[in-house]
Design a protein around this motif. Sequence first.
Motif, short mmCIF file in Angstrom:
data_model
loop_
_atom_site.label_atom_id
_atom_site.label_comp_id
_atom_site.label_asym_id
_atom_site.label_seq_id
_atom_site.Cartn_x
_atom_site.Cartn_y
_atom_site.Cartn_z
N ASN A 1 0.80 -1.23 0.00
CA ASN A 1 0.00 0.00 0.00
C ASN A 1 0.83 1.28 0.00
N ALA A 2 2.09 1.18 -0.44
CA ALA A 2 2.95 2.36 -0.46
C ALA A 2 2.37 3.46 -1.34
N TYR A 3 1.71 3.08 -2.39
CA TYR A 3 1.18 4.03 -3.37
C TYR A 3 0.18 5.00 -2.73
N ILE A 4 -0.83 4.46 -2.09
CA ILE A 4 -1.86 5.28 -1.45
C ILE A 4 -1.28 6.03 -0.26
N ASP A 5 -0.50 5.32 0.56
CA ASP A 5 0.08 5.95 1.75
C ASP A 5 0.96 7.13 1.37
N ASP A 6 1.67 7.01 0.26
CA ASP A 6 2.56 8.07 -0.19
C ASP A 6 1.78 9.34 -0.50
N MET A 7 0.65 9.19 -1.19
CA MET A 7 -0.19 10.35 -1.50
C MET A 7 -0.72 10.98 -0.21
N VAL A 8 -1.18 10.16 0.72
CA VAL A 8 -1.73 10.66 1.98
C VAL A 8 -0.65 11.40 2.78
N ASP A 9 0.55 10.82 2.81
CA ASP A 9 1.64 11.45 3.55
C ASP A 9 1.99 12.82 2.99
N ARG A 10 1.97 12.95 1.66
CA ARG A 10 2.28 14.24 1.05
C ARG A 10 1.20 15.27 1.37
N ALA A 11 -0.05 14.85 1.33
CA ALA A 11 -1.14 15.77 1.67
C ALA A 11 -1.06 16.18 3.14
N PHE B 1 1.70 16.36 4.90
CA PHE B 1 2.84 17.28 5.00
C PHE B 1 2.43 18.69 4.60
N MET B 2 1.67 18.79 3.50
CA MET B 2 1.19 20.09 3.06
C MET B 2 0.20 20.69 4.07
N GLY B 3 -0.61 19.83 4.67
CA GLY B 3 -1.54 20.30 5.69
C GLY B 3 -0.82 20.89 6.89
N LYS B 4 0.23 20.21 7.32
CA LYS B 4 1.02 20.71 8.45
C LYS B 4 1.69 22.03 8.09
N ARG B 5 2.19 22.13 6.87
CA ARG B 5 2.85 23.36 6.44
C ARG B 5 1.85 24.51 6.36
N SER B 6 0.60 24.22 6.00
CA SER B 6 -0.42 25.27 5.90
C SER B 6 -0.71 25.90 7.26
N GLY B 7 -0.69 25.07 8.29
CA GLY B 7 -0.97 25.55 9.63
C GLY B 7 -2.45 25.67 9.95
N PHE B 8 -3.32 25.26 9.02
CA PHE B 8 -4.75 25.42 9.31
C PHE B 8 -5.61 24.20 8.95
N CYS B 9 -5.00 23.10 8.49
CA CYS B 9 -5.82 21.93 8.17
C CYS B 9 -4.97 20.66 8.26
N ASP B 10 -5.64 19.51 8.22
CA ASP B 10 -4.95 18.23 8.32
C ASP B 10 -4.30 17.82 7.01
N TYR B 11 -5.00 18.06 5.90
CA TYR B 11 -4.50 17.67 4.58
C TYR B 11 -4.68 18.84 3.62
N ALA B 12 -3.66 19.09 2.82
CA ALA B 12 -3.73 20.23 1.91
C ALA B 12 -3.02 19.93 0.59
N GLU B 13 -3.32 20.75 -0.40
CA GLU B 13 -2.56 20.80 -1.65
C GLU B 13 -2.04 22.22 -1.78
N GLY B 14 -0.77 22.33 -2.22
CA GLY B 14 -0.13 23.64 -2.31
C GLY B 14 -0.09 24.16 -3.72
N TRP B 15 -0.17 25.51 -3.86
CA TRP B 15 -0.25 26.15 -5.17
C TRP B 15 0.54 27.44 -5.22
#
Length: 252
Positions: free
Chosen positions: A201-211, A213-227
């Motif tokens: 399940n590395a494939y799905i877990d990898d996507m979740v982990d990246r989201a 990471f972006m969520g933590k970087r945003s500072g306001f949500c659990d999962y995020a996409e950056g733009w």
Amino acid sequence: MAKRAFAVCAHPDDIEFMMAGTLIRLQELGYEVHYMTIANGALGGNMMSWQALADQRMQEAMNACKVIGAIYHPPVTGDLEVFYNFETLAKVVKVMREVDPEIVLTHGPYDYMEDHTCAGRLAVSAAFARGMGNFRTVSVPPVDTDVAVYHSVPLSLKDQLNRPVIPELFVDVTSTMEKKKAMLSCHVTQKQWLDESQKLNAYIDDMVDRAAFMGKRSGFCDYAEGWNRHNPCGFCAEDFDPLSVIARPAKA
């Protein structure tokens, strides 16, 4: 008529990893959502022949579109054949005019992979040429509407020189994660290939982990996409920023 958002990437599954959550959020706001990978994915594994894998990956991308009801646009070239040339650009311009989007989501010029970088350049130039009546070889008439272009964070989260890419905007995609996972799961050949080489399940877990990471970087949500927003000159007015309805800077 519904407003349209167009995700244009290099390969099947690129959209699911770093863009699908934003596409889903826009769809929830009433946008008609469109999905295109410029390349066919035929080099994404060694489990079958070039043509067989290209056909399979197209079907997988179409299946992913069905999960959210996105409109699918087929690829126009092969993997590692995504070159910034007139022939390929004309094909992308044709689709860009047919879709006539208000929002274009694509790779950034800082992406680590050449196919991704060139796909982003093609999407940007196609959006820029949308209204050029003298653009040669394209049978679809030009369109004269504002379009805003946004660049995703690379899958690696770093640029070509291994430096972190820091997005200026974040979209909270926490509510979309189950659909993102369902879309990514449609890419069976990639899941099989990467799971075998990177454990279960590395494939799905990898996507979740990246989201996450972006969520933590945003500072306001659990999962995020950056733009990062593309310079609006030649595309739209300075204050035309439709993604701002759901995107915001990192929390201070």
